[in-house]
Design an enzyme around this catalytic site. Structure first.
Site, PDB file in Angstrom:
ATOM      1  N   PHE A  74      13.740   4.802  10.179  1.00  0.00           N
ATOM      2  CA  PHE A  74      12.555   3.963  10.405  1.00  0.00           C
ATOM      3  C   PHE A  74      11.550   5.293   9.920  1.00  0.00           C
ATOM      4  O   PHE A  74      11.425   6.255  10.757  1.00  0.00           O
ATOM      5  CB  PHE A  74      12.193   3.532  11.710  1.00  0.00           C
ATOM      6  CG  PHE A  74      10.930   2.641  11.417  1.00  0.00           C
ATOM      7  CD1 PHE A  74      10.903   1.364  11.884  1.00  0.00           C
ATOM      8  CD2 PHE A  74       9.801   3.052  11.102  1.00  0.00           C
ATOM      9  CE1 PHE A  74       9.830   0.486  11.482  1.00  0.00           C
ATOM     10  CE2 PHE A  74       8.503   2.300  11.061  1.00  0.00           C
ATOM     11  CZ  PHE A  74       8.532   1.173  11.634  1.00  0.00           C
ATOM     12  N   ASP A  78       3.888   3.537   6.727  1.00  0.00           N
ATOM     13  CA  ASP A  78       3.210   3.309   8.067  1.00  0.00           C
ATOM     14  C   ASP A  78       4.180   2.660   8.991  1.00  0.00           C
ATOM     15  O   ASP A  78       5.222   2.128   8.910  1.00  0.00           O
ATOM     16  CB  ASP A  78       2.274   2.188   7.748  1.00  0.00           C
ATOM     17  CG  ASP A  78       2.849   0.863   7.604  1.00  0.00           C
ATOM     18  OD1 ASP A  78       3.768   0.606   6.893  1.00  0.00           O
ATOM     19  OD2 ASP A  78       2.347  -0.269   8.199  1.00  0.00           O
ATOM     20  N   GLU A 115       7.460   2.760  -6.300  1.00  0.00           N
ATOM     21  CA  GLU A 115       7.775   1.970  -4.921  1.00  0.00           C
ATOM     22  C   GLU A 115       7.665   3.210  -4.040  1.00  0.00           C
ATOM     23  O   GLU A 115       8.249   4.419  -4.234  1.00  0.00           O
ATOM     24  CB  GLU A 115       9.054   1.120  -4.707  1.00  0.00           C
ATOM     25  CG  GLU A 115       8.700  -0.332  -4.700  1.00  0.00           C
ATOM     26  CD  GLU A 115       7.880  -0.766  -3.355  1.00  0.00           C
ATOM     27  OE1 GLU A 115       7.321   0.043  -2.738  1.00  0.00           O
ATOM     28  OE2 GLU A 115       7.994  -1.834  -3.092  1.00  0.00           O
ATOM     29  N   ASP A 116       7.601   3.266  -2.581  1.00  0.00           N
ATOM     30  CA  ASP A 116       7.756   4.085  -1.660  1.00  0.00           C
ATOM     31  C   ASP A 116       9.330   4.069  -1.148  1.00  0.00           C
ATOM     32  O   ASP A 116       9.742   5.209  -0.967  1.00  0.00           O
ATOM     33  CB  ASP A 116       6.599   4.324  -0.706  1.00  0.00           C
ATOM     34  CG  ASP A 116       6.633   2.845   0.068  1.00  0.00           C
ATOM     35  OD1 ASP A 116       6.610   1.830  -0.684  1.00  0.00           O
ATOM     36  OD2 ASP A 116       6.433   2.627   1.297  1.00  0.00           O
ATOM     37  N   LYS A 143      17.321   2.880   0.305  1.00  0.00           N
ATOM     38  CA  LYS A 143      18.291   2.707   1.625  1.00  0.00           C
ATOM     39  C   LYS A 143      19.343   1.624   1.198  1.00  0.00           C
ATOM     40  O   LYS A 143      19.302   0.441   1.382  1.00  0.00           O
ATOM     41  CB  LYS A 143      17.608   2.016   2.693  1.00  0.00           C
ATOM     42  CG  LYS A 143      16.596   2.933   3.413  1.00  0.00           C
ATOM     43  CD  LYS A 143      15.999   2.036   4.618  1.00  0.00           C
ATOM     44  CE  LYS A 143      14.942   2.860   5.588  1.00  0.00           C
ATOM     45  NZ  LYS A 143      14.446   1.928   6.786  1.00  0.00           N
ATOM     46  N   LYS A 176       0.765  -1.359  -0.069  1.00  0.00           N
ATOM     47  CA  LYS A 176      -0.129   0.099   0.092  1.00  0.00           C
ATOM     48  C   LYS A 176       0.709   1.295   0.075  1.00  0.00           C
ATOM     49  O   LYS A 176       0.526   2.419  -0.353  1.00  0.00           O
ATOM     50  CB  LYS A 176      -0.967   0.096   1.317  1.00  0.00           C
ATOM     51  CG  LYS A 176      -1.824  -1.306   1.687  1.00  0.00           C
ATOM     52  CD  LYS A 176      -2.364  -1.137   2.857  1.00  0.00           C
ATOM     53  CE  LYS A 176      -3.029  -2.335   3.451  1.00  0.00           C
ATOM     54  NZ  LYS A 176      -3.313  -2.416   4.835  1.00  0.00           N
ATOM     55  N   GLY A 177       2.157   1.156   0.647  1.00  0.00           N
ATOM     56  CA  GLY A 177       3.046   2.426   0.676  1.00  0.00           C
ATOM     57  C   GLY A 177       3.138   3.208  -0.632  1.00  0.00           C
ATOM     58  O   GLY A 177       3.366   4.381  -0.081  1.00  0.00           O
ATOM     59  N   ARG A 228       0.087   6.737   7.319  1.00  0.00           N
ATOM     60  CA  ARG A 228       0.337   6.740   6.204  1.00  0.00           C
ATOM     61  C   ARG A 228      -0.023   8.152   5.469  1.00  0.00           C
ATOM     62  O   ARG A 228       0.343   8.556   4.629  1.00  0.00           O
ATOM     63  CB  ARG A 228      -0.530   5.464   5.366  1.00  0.00           C
ATOM     64  CG  ARG A 228      -0.246   4.182   5.772  1.00  0.00           C
ATOM     65  CD  ARG A 228      -0.633   3.273   4.772  1.00  0.00           C
ATOM     66  NE  ARG A 228      -0.389   1.783   5.187  1.00  0.00           N
ATOM     67  CZ  ARG A 228       0.651   0.948   4.676  1.00  0.00           C
ATOM     68  NH1 ARG A 228       1.578   1.642   4.018  1.00  0.00           N
ATOM     69  NH2 ARG A 228       0.475  -0.327   5.226  1.00  0.00           N
ATOM     70  N   ASP A 252      14.526  -1.154   0.192  1.00  0.00           N
ATOM     71  CA  ASP A 252      15.310  -1.574   1.206  1.00  0.00           C
ATOM     72  C   ASP A 252      15.980  -2.724   1.048  1.00  0.00           C
ATOM     73  O   ASP A 252      17.331  -2.267   0.539  1.00  0.00           O
ATOM     74  CB  ASP A 252      14.002  -1.901   2.419  1.00  0.00           C
ATOM     75  CG  ASP A 252      14.599  -1.763   3.743  1.00  0.00           C
ATOM     76  OD1 ASP A 252      15.851  -1.967   3.864  1.00  0.00           O
ATOM     77  OD2 ASP A 252      13.810  -1.809   4.643  1.00  0.00           O
TER      78      ASP A 252
HETATM   79  C1  PRP Z   1       7.781  -1.907   1.976  1.00  0.00           C
HETATM   80  C2  PRP Z   1       7.780  -1.059   0.948  1.00  0.00           C
HETATM   81  C3  PRP Z   1       8.134  -1.993  -0.301  1.00  0.00           C
HETATM   82  C4  PRP Z   1       8.941  -3.147   0.585  1.00  0.00           C
HETATM   83  C5  PRP Z   1      10.581  -2.748   0.445  1.00  0.00           C
HETATM   84  O1  PRP Z   1       6.285  -2.406   2.015  1.00  0.00           O
HETATM   85  O2  PRP Z   1       6.522  -0.495   0.435  1.00  0.00           O
HETATM   86  O3  PRP Z   1       7.084  -2.734  -1.014  1.00  0.00           O
HETATM   87  O4  PRP Z   1       8.815  -2.821   1.940  1.00  0.00           O
HETATM   88  O5  PRP Z   1      11.265  -3.647   1.199  1.00  0.00           O
HETATM   89  P1  PRP Z   1      12.510  -4.409   0.746  1.00  0.00           P
HETATM   90  O6  PRP Z   1      13.200  -3.884  -0.374  1.00  0.00           O
HETATM   91  O7  PRP Z   1      13.017  -4.961   1.680  1.00  0.00           O
HETATM   92  O8  PRP Z   1      11.516  -5.658  -0.045  1.00  0.00           O
HETATM   93  P2  PRP Z   1       5.575  -2.857   3.364  1.00  0.00           P
HETATM   94  O9  PRP Z   1       5.864  -4.651   3.593  1.00  0.00           O
HETATM   95  O10 PRP Z   1       6.221  -2.139   4.471  1.00  0.00           O
HETATM   96  O11 PRP Z   1       4.123  -2.840   3.024  1.00  0.00           O
HETATM   97  P3  PRP Z   1       3.105  -1.590   2.533  1.00  0.00           P
HETATM   98  O12 PRP Z   1       3.832  -0.900   1.296  1.00  0.00           O
HETATM   99  O13 PRP Z   1       1.758  -2.095   2.692  1.00  0.00           O
HETATM  100  O14 PRP Z   1       3.594  -0.474   3.794  1.00  0.00           O
END
Ligand code: PRP
Length: 181
Positions: A154, A161, A101-102, A133, A45-46, A167, A105
């Site tokens: 964080f 979120d 993507e938001d 990151k 959802k991010g 959010r 990571d």
């Molecule tokens: C977050 C973000 C990416 C993912 C990145 O999603 O939106 O989709 O983590 O992480 P990675 O590079 O380690 O795979 P999250 O799981 O927090 O779900 P959300 O978007 O619903 O908040």
């Protein structure tokens, strides 16, 4: 410079800074498209809020699609367990695709999605992430468009979120580990 707003949360990037950067990203994406059409794929959802703003900064004919991946804990995610829980609605074969993507990571989510989408033979496949990151990377993957590169903080707000909250904060804020409420 950091300020304090949003119920004593420390602001990392203000809505104005985000707006300026998103506009720059939209311009770059527009130039790279060279007049061609685009399918913007948001990762729920991010990325919802970033996609909404970025789409309006791109001067091209664009359609939207959304995917969702499993929301396993990061511990499990780090084991490589990424699962698709909502697929694309439309085929991306022969299309110019931009994954939105938001945050990038560990890279596990985007590596999984990139591999999955390439199987459909899009005309082009690019990635836009608002935050990156690089120090957290497990899978080797880079975004084509990065809003801000940050250390391992964080962050919440602007779509991101903490336990599904925050959010809708207009700024990107820091969540203090000692005071998660
Ligand atoms: C977050 C973000 C990416 C993912 C990145 O999603 O939106 O989709 O983590 O992480 P990675 O590079 O380690 O795979 P999250 O799981 O927090 O779900 P959300 O978007 O619903 O908040």
């Amino acid at each position: 410079m950091l300020t304090v707003t949003n119920r004593d949360l420390e602001v990392l990037y203000t809505r104005e800074q985000i707006g300026t950067r998103v506009a720059e990203m939209g311009l770059q994406i527009t130039q790279d498209l060279k007049g061609e059409k685009l399918v913007m794929v948001g990762v729920l959802k991010g990325a919802a809020i970033f996609l909404a703003d970025l789409a309006r900064a791109v001067d091209a004919e664009a359609t939207f699609d959304f995917v969702a991946v499993s929301s396993y804990g990061k511990g499990q995610r780090s084991s490589g367990a990424v699962k698709l829980i909502k697929d694309l609605d439309q085929s991306i074969e022969g299309k110019n695709v931009l994954i939105v993507e938001d945050i990038l990571d560990t890279g596990l989510t985007l590596s999984y999605l990139r591999k999955l989408f390439l199987q459909q033979h899009p005309r082009s496949l690019r990635i836009a992430t608002l935050l990156d990151k690089p120090s957290r990377r497990i899978e080797k993957i880079d975004a084509d468009y990065v809003g801000f590169s940050i250390p391992n903080l964080f962050v919440i707000g602007y779509g991101m979120d903490y336990a599904e909250r925050y959010r809708n904060l207009p700024d990107i804020c820091l969540m203090s580990p000692e005071h998660p409420e």
